[in-house]
Write a protein that holds these residues in place. Structure first.
Motif, short mmCIF file in Angstrom:
data_model
loop_
_atom_site.label_atom_id
_atom_site.label_comp_id
_atom_site.label_asym_id
_atom_site.label_seq_id
_atom_site.Cartn_x
_atom_site.Cartn_y
_atom_site.Cartn_z
N GLU A 155 0.82 -1.20 0.00
CA GLU A 155 0.00 0.00 0.00
C GLU A 155 0.86 1.26 0.00
O GLU A 155 0.54 2.26 -0.66
CB GLU A 155 -0.93 0.01 1.22
N ALA A 156 1.97 1.21 0.73
CA ALA A 156 2.86 2.37 0.79
C ALA A 156 3.45 2.67 -0.58
O ALA A 156 3.56 3.84 -0.98
CB ALA A 156 3.97 2.13 1.80
N LEU A 157 3.83 1.63 -1.32
CA LEU A 157 4.39 1.84 -2.66
C LEU A 157 3.31 2.32 -3.63
O LEU A 157 3.56 3.17 -4.48
CB LEU A 157 5.01 0.54 -3.17
N LEU A 158 2.12 1.76 -3.51
CA LEU A 158 1.06 2.08 -4.46
C LEU A 158 0.47 3.47 -4.25
O LEU A 158 0.14 4.16 -5.23
CB LEU A 158 -0.05 1.03 -4.36
N HIS A 159 0.35 3.90 -2.98
CA HIS A 159 -0.43 5.10 -2.71
C HIS A 159 0.38 6.26 -2.13
O HIS A 159 -0.04 7.41 -2.26
CB HIS A 159 -1.59 4.75 -1.76
N GLY A 160 1.50 5.97 -1.47
CA GLY A 160 2.36 7.03 -0.98
C GLY A 160 1.63 8.07 -0.14
O GLY A 160 0.76 7.75 0.66
N ARG A 161 1.99 9.34 -0.35
CA ARG A 161 1.39 10.43 0.44
C ARG A 161 -0.12 10.49 0.26
O ARG A 161 -0.85 10.80 1.20
CB ARG A 161 2.01 11.77 0.03
N ALA A 162 -0.59 10.21 -0.94
CA ALA A 162 -2.03 10.27 -1.18
C ALA A 162 -2.77 9.24 -0.34
O ALA A 162 -3.95 9.43 -0.03
CB ALA A 162 -2.32 10.04 -2.67
N GLY A 163 -2.09 8.17 0.06
CA GLY A 163 -2.71 7.15 0.89
C GLY A 163 -2.45 7.32 2.37
O GLY A 163 -2.75 6.41 3.16
N GLY A 164 -1.87 8.46 2.76
CA GLY A 164 -1.64 8.72 4.18
C GLY A 164 -0.26 8.36 4.67
O GLY A 164 0.02 8.49 5.86
N PHE A 165 0.62 7.89 3.78
CA PHE A 165 1.98 7.57 4.18
C PHE A 165 2.85 8.82 4.09
O PHE A 165 2.46 9.83 3.50
CB PHE A 165 2.54 6.46 3.29
N GLU A 166 4.04 8.76 4.69
CA GLU A 166 4.84 9.97 4.85
C GLU A 166 5.65 10.33 3.61
O GLU A 166 6.26 11.40 3.57
CB GLU A 166 5.78 9.81 6.05
N ALA A 167 5.69 9.46 2.62
CA ALA A 167 6.50 9.76 1.44
C ALA A 167 6.00 8.95 0.25
O ALA A 167 5.32 7.93 0.41
CB ALA A 167 7.97 9.44 1.71
N ASP A 168 6.35 9.45 -0.93
CA ASP A 168 6.18 8.67 -2.15
C ASP A 168 7.51 7.94 -2.39
O ASP A 168 8.53 8.57 -2.65
CB ASP A 168 5.87 9.58 -3.34
N ILE A 169 7.50 6.65 -2.26
CA ILE A 169 8.73 5.87 -2.26
C ILE A 169 9.25 5.71 -3.69
O ILE A 169 8.54 5.21 -4.56
CB ILE A 169 8.50 4.49 -1.60
N LYS A 170 10.49 6.13 -3.89
CA LYS A 170 11.11 6.06 -5.21
C LYS A 170 12.07 4.90 -5.36
O LYS A 170 12.32 4.42 -6.47
CB LYS A 170 11.87 7.37 -5.50
N LEU A 171 12.63 4.46 -4.23
CA LEU A 171 13.62 3.39 -4.27
C LEU A 171 13.29 2.33 -3.23
O LEU A 171 12.93 2.67 -2.10
CB LEU A 171 15.02 3.95 -4.02
N VAL A 172 13.41 1.08 -3.60
CA VAL A 172 13.20 -0.05 -2.69
C VAL A 172 14.48 -0.86 -2.63
O VAL A 172 15.04 -1.23 -3.67
CB VAL A 172 12.03 -0.94 -3.15
N TYR A 173 14.95 -1.12 -1.41
CA TYR A 173 16.18 -1.89 -1.21
C TYR A 173 15.80 -3.14 -0.42
O TYR A 173 15.34 -3.05 0.71
CB TYR A 173 17.19 -1.05 -0.42
N VAL A 174 15.99 -4.31 -1.01
CA VAL A 174 15.56 -5.56 -0.39
C VAL A 174 16.77 -6.42 -0.09
O VAL A 174 17.56 -6.77 -0.98
CB VAL A 174 14.61 -6.34 -1.33
N SER A 175 16.93 -6.77 1.19
CA SER A 175 18.03 -7.64 1.61
C SER A 175 17.50 -8.60 2.67
O SER A 175 16.84 -8.18 3.62
CB SER A 175 19.18 -6.81 2.18
N GLY A 176 17.76 -9.87 2.50
CA GLY A 176 17.30 -10.85 3.47
C GLY A 176 15.80 -11.05 3.46
O GLY A 176 15.22 -11.47 4.46
#
Length: 276
Positions: A155-176
């Motif tokens: 939801e955070a990636l899909l909606h960002g600030r418009a969905g009530g989250f604190e930022a529009d996420i531009k980069l995702v870093y996945v480890s483990g």
């Protein structure tokens, strides 16, 4: 194990629903527990008995789906319902597929039907590992105050600030982590991973999440690195010694993070990783 019941992969929910049918049919379920602590059993019972869709979920019905003999299902249901306490340990794996939430829901329904939740020796049919008294290592404070619960990452990636989250996420870093395998809502996760401008993944294999990576960094296996590990499901901590040198360009996650940290100006911070 004293008994092994081979089952067609992906059909665990059908087996457990048939167990529920046996318990209801013979009055083996704990009505007092259900009445006091649960909601919705009447609707579940209507589904199990076939009142909802005209298909009673009998052991014979489940045998055709699961490959487990109907008599085995009946015996398993009676044993679980009449043994007190009883722990239904679902482990991990069933949920990592399409409709993977259904066997988890069925298992929890059985645990509630038998009153085995919240008692010594019982189990809510969820995660089977016990809390471990391993002391936490000191960690510097996170300079970022925001956090996103695991179940809301898509939801955070899909909606960002418009969905009530604190930022529009531009980069995702996945480890483990393999987000599309370890977290809920796989299809929503697939849609969400199309949104960021950049995705970086550390991986040993070409997993479902790694396929979305713009930058894919080869991670080492446990055979190629020094580590301190907590044993799986118990209270032991031990050192891991590498059996071989890292293959190709594979490097430990900490090796990568330490160099990224230095490039970002954190060269003097503790918890460095100086090995090759």
């Amino acid at each position: 194990a004293d008994q092994w019941g081979p089952i067609v992969p992906g059909t665990d929910a059908a087996l457990m629903v048939a167990m529920a049918y046996v318990m209801i049919e013979h009055g083996l379920h704990d009505r007092a527990f259900l009445d006091r602590y649960t909601l919705g059993f009447e609707q579940f019972q209507a589904y199990v008995l076939g009142e909802e869709d005209g298909v009673p979920k009998t052991p014979a019905w489940a045998e055709a789906i699961t490959g487990v003999p109907a008599d085995t299902i009946r015996g398993l249901a009676r044993d679980y319902a009449t043994s007190k306490p009883a722990a239904l340990l679902t482990g991990f794996g069933m949920q990592r597929a399409a409709y993977g939430e259904q066997p988890c829901r069925a298992a929890m329904a059985l645990a509630a039907m038998t009153g085995n939740i919240g008692i010594p020796g019982g189990s809510p049919a969820g995660m089977f590992m016990r809390p471990s008294p391993v002391p936490k290592l000191p960690v510097p404070p996170n300079p970022i105050s925001a956090s996103i619960p695991y179940q809301l990452w898509a939801e955070a990636l899909l909606h960002g600030r418009a969905g009530g989250f604190e930022a529009d996420i531009k980069l995702v870093y996945v480890s483990g982590n393999n987000l599309l395998n370890q977290q809920a809502h796989i299809y929503k996760g697939c849609e969400a991973l199309l949104r960021p401008e950049t995705i970086i993944v550390h991986e040993q294999f070409m997993t479902s999440t790694a396929r979305y990576a713009d930058i894919l960094l080869p991670a080492v296996t446990f055979l190629e690195q020094h580590e301190i590990k907590r044993s799986y499901g118990s209270y032991m901590v031990g050192g891991v010694q590498p059996a071989i040198e890292p293959c190709g360009e594979a490097r430990p996650n900490e090796w990568v993070f330490a160099r990224l940290g230095r490039a970002m100006g954190f060269a003097d911070e503790p918890f460095g990783w100086d090995t090759p």
